[in-house]
Scaffold this motif. Structure first.
Motif, mmCIF file in Angstrom:
data_model
loop_
_atom_site.group_PDB
_atom_site.id
_atom_site.type_symbol
_atom_site.label_atom_id
_atom_site.label_comp_id
_atom_site.label_asym_id
_atom_site.label_seq_id
_atom_site.Cartn_x
_atom_site.Cartn_y
_atom_site.Cartn_z
ATOM 1 N N LEU A 52 0.893 -1.159 0.000
ATOM 2 C CA LEU A 52 0.000 0.000 0.000
ATOM 3 C C LEU A 52 0.930 1.207 0.000
ATOM 4 O O LEU A 52 1.169 1.847 1.020
ATOM 5 C CB LEU A 52 -0.934 -0.022 1.214
ATOM 6 C CG LEU A 52 -1.877 -1.222 1.279
ATOM 7 C CD1 LEU A 52 -2.802 -1.118 2.479
ATOM 8 C CD2 LEU A 52 -2.684 -1.373 -0.007
ATOM 9 N N SER A 53 1.484 1.485 -1.156
ATOM 10 C CA SER A 53 2.658 2.338 -1.295
ATOM 11 C C SER A 53 2.285 3.777 -1.645
ATOM 12 O O SER A 53 1.116 4.137 -1.763
ATOM 13 C CB SER A 53 3.561 1.777 -2.394
ATOM 14 O OG SER A 53 2.944 1.945 -3.664
ATOM 15 N N LEU A 84 -6.169 -5.389 9.123
ATOM 16 C CA LEU A 84 -6.073 -6.642 9.881
ATOM 17 C C LEU A 84 -5.907 -7.824 8.930
ATOM 18 O O LEU A 84 -5.125 -8.746 9.192
ATOM 19 C CB LEU A 84 -7.321 -6.822 10.745
ATOM 20 C CG LEU A 84 -7.183 -7.847 11.867
ATOM 21 C CD1 LEU A 84 -6.242 -7.341 12.953
ATOM 22 C CD2 LEU A 84 -8.544 -8.181 12.473
ATOM 23 N N TYR A 85 -6.630 -7.786 7.820
ATOM 24 C CA TYR A 85 -6.485 -8.821 6.792
ATOM 25 C C TYR A 85 -5.089 -8.774 6.169
ATOM 26 O O TYR A 85 -4.433 -9.808 5.994
ATOM 27 C CB TYR A 85 -7.563 -8.626 5.718
ATOM 28 C CG TYR A 85 -7.265 -9.281 4.399
ATOM 29 C CD1 TYR A 85 -7.307 -10.664 4.247
ATOM 30 C CD2 TYR A 85 -6.919 -8.506 3.282
ATOM 31 C CE1 TYR A 85 -7.015 -11.259 3.030
ATOM 32 C CE2 TYR A 85 -6.632 -9.095 2.066
ATOM 33 C CZ TYR A 85 -6.673 -10.468 1.945
ATOM 34 O OH TYR A 85 -6.367 -11.063 0.743
ATOM 35 N N MET A 86 -4.607 -7.584 5.837
ATOM 36 C CA MET A 86 -3.290 -7.428 5.221
ATOM 37 C C MET A 86 -2.192 -7.996 6.122
ATOM 38 O O MET A 86 -1.301 -8.713 5.659
ATOM 39 C CB MET A 86 -3.032 -5.949 4.945
ATOM 40 C CG MET A 86 -1.636 -5.618 4.438
ATOM 41 S SD MET A 86 -1.397 -3.821 4.365
ATOM 42 C CE MET A 86 0.253 -3.728 3.682
ATOM 43 N N TYR A 87 -2.252 -7.683 7.408
ATOM 44 C CA TYR A 87 -1.204 -8.126 8.334
ATOM 45 C C TYR A 87 -1.272 -9.628 8.593
ATOM 46 O O TYR A 87 -0.265 -10.241 8.962
ATOM 47 C CB TYR A 87 -1.313 -7.357 9.645
ATOM 48 C CG TYR A 87 -0.608 -6.023 9.639
ATOM 49 C CD1 TYR A 87 0.338 -5.714 10.613
ATOM 50 C CD2 TYR A 87 -0.886 -5.053 8.679
ATOM 51 C CE1 TYR A 87 0.989 -4.493 10.626
ATOM 52 C CE2 TYR A 87 -0.257 -3.830 8.676
ATOM 53 C CZ TYR A 87 0.686 -3.545 9.654
ATOM 54 O OH TYR A 87 1.328 -2.326 9.651
ATOM 55 N N ALA A 88 -2.447 -10.222 8.429
ATOM 56 C CA ALA A 88 -2.556 -11.676 8.602
ATOM 57 C C ALA A 88 -2.153 -12.430 7.344
ATOM 58 O O ALA A 88 -1.772 -13.599 7.416
ATOM 59 C CB ALA A 88 -3.994 -12.046 8.985
ATOM 60 N N LEU A 94 3.962 -3.207 3.536
ATOM 61 C CA LEU A 94 4.389 -1.851 3.229
ATOM 62 C C LEU A 94 3.158 -0.946 3.282
ATOM 63 O O LEU A 94 2.181 -1.194 2.585
ATOM 64 C CB LEU A 94 5.045 -1.777 1.848
ATOM 65 C CG LEU A 94 5.724 -0.448 1.451
ATOM 66 C CD1 LEU A 94 6.726 -0.690 0.320
ATOM 67 C CD2 LEU A 94 4.741 0.621 1.005
ATOM 68 N N SER A 95 3.220 0.082 4.133
ATOM 69 C CA SER A 95 2.131 1.044 4.227
ATOM 70 C C SER A 95 2.743 2.436 4.259
ATOM 71 O O SER A 95 3.569 2.736 5.119
ATOM 72 C CB SER A 95 1.290 0.807 5.489
ATOM 73 O OG SER A 95 0.162 1.660 5.503
ATOM 74 N N PHE A 96 2.338 3.288 3.335
ATOM 75 C CA PHE A 96 2.997 4.568 3.150
ATOM 76 C C PHE A 96 2.569 5.585 4.207
ATOM 77 O O PHE A 96 1.504 5.473 4.809
ATOM 78 C CB PHE A 96 2.698 5.111 1.751
ATOM 79 C CG PHE A 96 3.593 6.226 1.326
ATOM 80 C CD1 PHE A 96 4.958 6.029 1.191
ATOM 81 C CD2 PHE A 96 3.073 7.479 1.068
ATOM 82 C CE1 PHE A 96 5.788 7.070 0.800
ATOM 83 C CE2 PHE A 96 3.895 8.525 0.669
ATOM 84 C CZ PHE A 96 5.257 8.312 0.539
ATOM 85 N N MET A 97 3.417 6.595 4.432
ATOM 86 C CA MET A 97 3.178 7.621 5.445
ATOM 87 C C MET A 97 1.830 8.315 5.242
ATOM 88 O O MET A 97 1.406 8.580 4.124
ATOM 89 C CB MET A 97 4.308 8.653 5.420
ATOM 90 C CG MET A 97 4.436 9.436 4.122
ATOM 91 S SD MET A 97 5.721 10.713 4.165
ATOM 92 C CE MET A 97 7.196 9.700 4.071
#
Length: 244
Positions: A52-53, A84-88, A94-97
């Protein structure tokens, strides 16, 4: 292998499928259900990073929270469930500022982040959720230890098309985590079949009140003495349970 040392490939397929799913109206998600199962068909072909850049929050694409379907208050529970889905999901994150603040405007290299969003309850609670999610991820080896191994992930239920429910396990040598999600706009009941007596210890739930949700969880441990366990899942929510 005798290359430049770039270990991970950006999983743009996962990114496009996931964001298009959450942009869609809940009534359309039954037809789009397998956009969220397809990534595991090819995941082990590469070492993947889930992006998620910066490229997803500029040039008219909208911020991550803004991409979520619905109005202001509906966007936040969906964004929490998405993360929560992404982290599982297996793969490096990757998650942008600005994403962690629930920023509504697109990122702009000419100005700083909208830090004043911390004064708004939904944004402050969303930031609290991301901090807790990062902590859970770092302290739970089941979520990353066997990322590149087929033994680290197992679908429990990926055929709840009409209910938009997804259930899977993340597994390491030392622990097993059950991840369960309801991405519909309705409260759902789900029956999980156990092969033996198990203890479910709640690690995190996206609909907790401290994160801006509406659910309290007074009992963090549940002991099921039968071979089935029934969960009531609020709309646009997800949970992680540590299994005995």
């Amino acid at each position: 292998q005798n290359g430049l040392g770039f270990d991970y490939k950006w999983d743009l397929g996962w990114m496009n499928d996931t964001l298009s799913y959450f942009q869609a109206a809940p009534s359309q998600r039954t037809q789009l259900y397998h956009k969220l199962t397809f990534s595991m068909h090819y995941f082990y072909n590469e070492h993947y990073l889930l992006p998620l850049s910066h490229d997803e929050v500029v040039h008219g694409k909208a911020s991550i929270v803004q991409k979520m379907n619905g109005g202001y208050e509906d966007k936040f529970p969906q964004a929490r469930a998405l993360y929560l889905y992404m982290y599982a999901h297996p793969g490096i994150k990757l998650s942008f500022m600005g994403n962690e603040l629930g920023q509504l405007r697109e990122w702009d290299e000419k100005r700083e982040q909208d830090w004043e969003l911390e004064d708004y309850p939904l944004h402050k609670a969303f930031h609290r959720f991301l901090r807790e999610l990062n902590h859970c991820y770092l302290t739970c080896p089941a979520l990353w230890e066997l990322d590149s191994s087929r033994e680290g992930f197992q679908w429990i239920d990926c055929h709840q098309e009409e209910a938009c429910i997804y259930v899977f396990e993340r597994i390491s040598d030392s622990q097993t985590i059950l991840a369960i999600f309801n991405f519909s706009d309705m409260t759902r009941s789900y029956i999980f079949t156990c092969d033996r007596i198990r203890t479910f210890r709640l690690l995190i739930a996206s609909d907790m009140t401290q994160f801006g949700g509406t659910c309290d969880y007074p009992e963090k441990e549940l002991l099921f003495r039968k071979k089935t366990a029934e969960f009531t899942l609020s709309a646009f929510s997800g949970r992680w349970y540590l299994l005995d």
